[in-house]
Write a protein that holds these residues in place. Structure first.
Motif: not given
Length: 115
Positions: A27, A87-88, A91, A99
């Motif tokens: 991330q 991918p962050a 979240m 992370s």
């Protein structure tokens, strides 16, 4: 974050990119450069437009800033740049914090043991 804790200038970002060390997970990428002249860390955050619109990018930045506020007293005097990866965007704030803590432990910027 107060002004003294921020990295805003491109020149400062480039210096940390060139002279610092990088650590990453899926991330986030974190660049660190020790700073002997200051008694606190400085933080720069970079979230690309490829990750999403302004709402998504600002939510990620708020999560990153909140993580550093929580650990403000636990981080050594270092220049830190956090770059968010794709991918962050999916979240939550707690997932961002977990992370980032993971990456910061690997980068060894904590001055004492964090859970």
């Amino acid at each position: 974050m107060e002004k003294q804790y921020r990295i805003k200038k491109n020149k400062d970002f480039q210096f940390v990119y060139k002279k610092g060390k990088s650590v990453a997970n899926r991330q986030f990428v974190v660049y660190t450069k020790p700073n002997k002249t200051l008694t606190h860390f400085r933080l720069g955050i970079s979230v690309s437009k490829k990750i999403g619109n302004a709402v998504v990018r600002n939510r990620i930045k708020r999560g990153v800033r909140e993580t550093f506020k929580v650990h403000k007293d636990d981080i050594i005097a270092t220049e830190i740049i956090v770059i968010a990866r794709q991918p962050a965007k999916d979240m939550s704030a707690l997932q961002i914090q977990a992370s980032l803590e993971h990456v910061l432990k690997i980068a060894k910027v904590f001055n004492k043991r964090i859970r």
